[in-house]
Design an enzyme around this catalytic site. Structure first.
Site, PDB file in Angstrom:
ATOM      1  CB  CYS A   4      -0.852  -0.054   1.265  1.00  0.00           C
ATOM      2  SG  CYS A   4      -1.876   1.374   1.600  1.00  0.00           S
TER       3      CYS A   4
ATOM      4  CB  SER B  70       0.236   3.480   4.372  1.00  0.00           C
ATOM      5  OG  SER B  70      -0.973   4.071   4.005  1.00  0.00           O
TER       6      SER B  70
ATOM      7  CG  HIS C  84       3.377   7.667   2.869  1.00  0.00           C
ATOM      8  ND1 HIS C  84       3.893   8.711   2.157  1.00  0.00           N
ATOM      9  CD2 HIS C  84       2.099   7.522   2.440  1.00  0.00           C
ATOM     10  CE1 HIS C  84       2.972   9.178   1.321  1.00  0.00           C
ATOM     11  NE2 HIS C  84       1.873   8.469   1.475  1.00  0.00           N
TER      12      HIS C  84
ATOM     13  CG  HIS D  22      -0.829  -1.594   6.259  1.00  0.00           C
ATOM     14  ND1 HIS D  22       0.162  -1.063   5.503  1.00  0.00           N
ATOM     15  CD2 HIS D  22      -1.979  -1.073   5.785  1.00  0.00           C
ATOM     16  CE1 HIS D  22      -0.356  -0.236   4.606  1.00  0.00           C
ATOM     17  NE2 HIS D  22      -1.658  -0.233   4.751  1.00  0.00           N
TER      18      HIS D  22
ATOM     19  CB  CYS E 100      -5.554  -1.246   4.022  1.00  0.00           C
ATOM     20  SG  CYS E 100      -5.023   0.460   3.920  1.00  0.00           S
TER      21      CYS E 100
END
Ligand SMILES: [Zn+2]
Ligand SMILES: [Zn+2]
Length: 359
Positions: A38, A40, A43, A59, A160
Site C-alpha cells: 500500500c 502507506s 511512506h 499491513h 485497507c
C-alpha cells in the site's frame, strides 16, 4: 522467520531472519500467505510516518491462524483470516457507539514489539501488523475470519485499500442513488470508491487523475467519465459534467493539499467533500470558507472508510463472491518477499494498482 526490515529510510529493505515471540493474552499469531503493498508502506520506508527504524512494514495481509493467545475465543488454528491495522478495545465511547475504527484506547507497542533481530534489538511492527514477514502477532480485534474458498491475495486487499475507498462512499458518505460523484485519485483506494459509487447507483461517476492508465482502469471499475487534471481544469471539467453544479460528493483519495482545496469548489451546493487519503501531518490547506457557508457544503473526514471490521469485511467478501466487487482486477503483479523493493518501486512510480507479496 524471514522478514523485510527497514534499517534506514530510503535504502533497500534487508531480508533477514528475525525472532517473533508467541502471542500474549488477547493476541493471535498469523502465518501470512499474501500481503499487499500500500502507499502507506512506501511512506513508512521513506520516513514520513512515525515508525522509527528498524521497522517491518506491511499491513494488508491474509493468511492462517497459527497460534492463539490466552483468552481469545472464536478462532482455531488453521482458520483463514484477513488482518487489518484497525485495532479496537470494544469498550471505549467510539467502540460502543459503533465506530471501532476510531477506538480511543492508546494502542502502542513500542519496546514491546513482538519482533527482535539477531542482535536482540527490538524491531518495530509497522501499523501494529508488520506483515512483510512470514508471520505476525496481532490483537484479536484486528483479525476477521474468511470463508475457506476465499483466495488470499484478493482477501489481503480488503484489509485497507478496498475497505477505505469503498467504505468512504458506502459507509461514511452514504451516497444516494443517482447522486453525482467525483473521485480525485483513482489508484488502489480511489478505484474502490469508484466501484462503491457504481454499486449504489451514482451517476455520473467522474474519475479525476493525472495518469491516463489509471483513468482507463477507472472505466473498468464503473467510472462513467474521466478527467485528466494535467490537461484541463478539473473543477470546471467536473462542473461541465454535472449541469454546471459540481458533484454531490467529491472523494479525495490522495493527500495533496491542492486536491483537498479543489474538492470544495468542485462540490455542488449542499454537496460534500470527503477527505479519504492520508495528508502529510505537516501540511496546511487554504480555501475560501464562503462556498461552505453560503451553499451549505460539507467537509467530511474519513478514516479507513469508517469500516467496522468484523461487521463490514464479511459484506465485502460476499460482494466479491457475487461478482459485484472486483478484487482480482486490482492486482497488477505478485512478488516474492525477496522482490519487495521492486514491488514497492513500481507502486511508487504509479505503474501498479496493487502489488501483492506471496509467501
Ligand atoms: Zn494501506
Ligand atoms: Zn475502543
Amino acid at each position: 522467520m524471514k522478514a523485510a526490515v527497514c534499517y534506514e529510510f530510503g535504502k533497500p529493505l534487508v531480508i533477514e531472519d528475525i525472532e517473533i515471540r508467541p502471542p500474549a493474552p488477547g493476541e493471535v499469531k498469523i502465518k501470512n500467505v499474501a500481503t499487499a503493498v500500500c502507499h502507506s508502506d512506501i511512506h513508512l520506508v521513506r520516513g514520513t510516518l512515525p515508525f522509527p527504524p528498524p521497522v517491518v512494514g506491511g499491513h494488508e495481509t491474509a493468511g492462517y491462524v497459527e497460534e492463539i493467545g490466552e483468552g481469545v475465543t472464536g478462532f482455531e488454528k488453521g482458520d483463514p483470516v484477513v488482518v487489518s491495522l484497525l485495532i479496537s478495545c470494544g469498550e471505549c465511547r467510539m467502540c460502543i457507539t459503533g465506530h471501532p475504527n476510531l477506538c480511543e484506547y492508546p494502542w502502542e507497542r513500542g519496546a514491546d514489539s513482538p519482533y527482535r533481530n539477531q542482535k536482540g534489538e527490538p524491531v518495530d511492527q509497522g501499523f501494529l501488523i508488520g506483515s512483510f514477514a512470514e508471520y505476525t502477532v496481532v490483537h484479536k480485534s484486528q483479525v476477521v475470519k474468511l470463508p475457506p474458498d476465499m483466495p488470499f491475495d484478493a482477501a489481503s486487499l480488503l484489509a485497507c485499500g478496498v475497505a477505505t475507498g469503498f467504505g468512504a462512499v458506502v459507509w461514511r458518505a452514504k451516497v444516494e442513488l443517482c447522486s453525482s460523484v467525483a473521485v480525485i485519485g483513482v489508484g488502489g483506494v480511489g478505484l474502490n470508491s469508484i466501484q462503491g459509487a457504481s454499486l449504489v447507483g451514482a451517476y455520473p461517476i467522474i474519475a479525476v487523475d493525472v495518469n491516463d492508465a489509471k483513468l482507463e482502469a477507472a472505466k473498468q471499475f464503473g467510472a462513467t467519465h474521466t478527467v485528466n487534471n494535467t490537461e484541463v481544469d478539473p473543477i470546471q471539467a467536473v462542473k461541465d459534467l454535472t449541469d454546471g453544479r459540481g458533484a454531490d460528493y467529491v472523494f479525495v483519495t490522495v493527500g495533496s493539499p491542492q486536491a483537498l482545496e479543489q474538492s470544495i469548489p468542485m462540490a455542488a451546493p449542499r454537496g460534500s467533500a470527503v477527505w479519504v487519503g492520508i495528508p502529510n501531518i505537516k501540511d496546511t490547506v487554504t480555501f475560501s470558507p464562503f462556498p461552505v457557508f453560503r451553499e451549505e457544503r460539507s467537509i467530511i473526514g474519513c478514516w479507513m472508510g469508517n469500516t467496522n471490521l468484523k461487521n463490514d469485511i464479511p459484506k465485502l467478501v460476499t460482494l466479491y463472491q457475487l461478482g459485484k466487487l472486483k478484487l482480482d482486477e486490482l492486482i497488477t503483479k505478485r512478488y516474492t518477499l525477496e522482490e519487495i523493493d521492486e514491488a514497492m518501486e513500481t507502486v511508487e512510480r504509479g505503474e501498479a494498482l496493487r502489488n501483492v507479496i506471496m509467501f
